[in-house]
Design an enzyme around this catalytic site. Sequence first.
Site, PDB file in Angstrom:
ATOM      1  CG  ASP A 214      -2.012   1.021   1.148  1.00 10.32           C
ATOM      2  OD1 ASP A 214      -1.704   2.227   1.045  1.00 10.32           O
ATOM      3  OD2 ASP A 214      -3.188   0.640   1.198  1.00 10.32           O
TER       4      ASP A 214
ATOM      5  CD  GLN B 283     -15.154   0.343  -3.200  1.00 12.36           C
ATOM      6  OE1 GLN B 283     -16.368   0.452  -3.294  1.00 12.36           O
ATOM      7  NE2 GLN B 283     -14.466  -0.537  -3.900  1.00 12.36           N
TER       8      GLN B 283
ATOM      9  CG  HIS C 101      -9.164  -1.627  -2.441  1.00 17.76           C
ATOM     10  ND1 HIS C 101     -10.193  -0.913  -3.024  1.00 17.76           N
ATOM     11  CD2 HIS C 101      -8.856  -0.967  -1.301  1.00 17.76           C
ATOM     12  CE1 HIS C 101     -10.495   0.127  -2.278  1.00 17.76           C
ATOM     13  NE2 HIS C 101      -9.700   0.117  -1.219  1.00 17.76           N
TER      14      HIS C 101
ATOM     15  CG  HIS D 149      -7.221  -2.162   3.014  1.00 15.70           C
ATOM     16  ND1 HIS D 149      -6.301  -1.160   2.836  1.00 15.70           N
ATOM     17  CD2 HIS D 149      -8.380  -1.719   2.481  1.00 15.70           C
ATOM     18  CE1 HIS D 149      -6.883  -0.139   2.225  1.00 15.70           C
ATOM     19  NE2 HIS D 149      -8.147  -0.462   1.987  1.00 15.70           N
TER      20      HIS D 149
END
Length: 135
Positions: free
Chosen positions: A29, A90, A96, A98
Amino acid sequence: MDCIFCKIVTGEIPAKLLKETDHSISFLDAFPLAKGHILVIPKNHHQKIQDLTENENSDLFSLVHTMISKVDSISGSTLLAVHNGKDAGQEVPHVHVHLVPRSADDSAGAIHSMFNGTLKLSDSEIEEMYNKLKI
């Protein structure tokens, strides 16, 4: 398309790619919440999990399964988070997942700490939700 994740998939935006499969990629990230925070995304643009094909979904969560062991090795615990839609938090409208290493002193809490208490539902409200959600 002006999607940052799609641009990472095509190589237009550089990223520290960790692993790639037929339908998914994982990478560090760019704005980590903890050392070792990674994202796992489908290569094709989909806003919500339910928009994925069965193959894309299986591939995505298989890669999550593979990568969570690596992330978990950092601190022994990993937060797995999916914000499925704007109102769920979001920020990038591309699916996605995490994977965030967690530790006892990281100042983040459990999911319940994100909300102002729990709901007190009546029996009829519980029954209504049950009927809407059962398959």
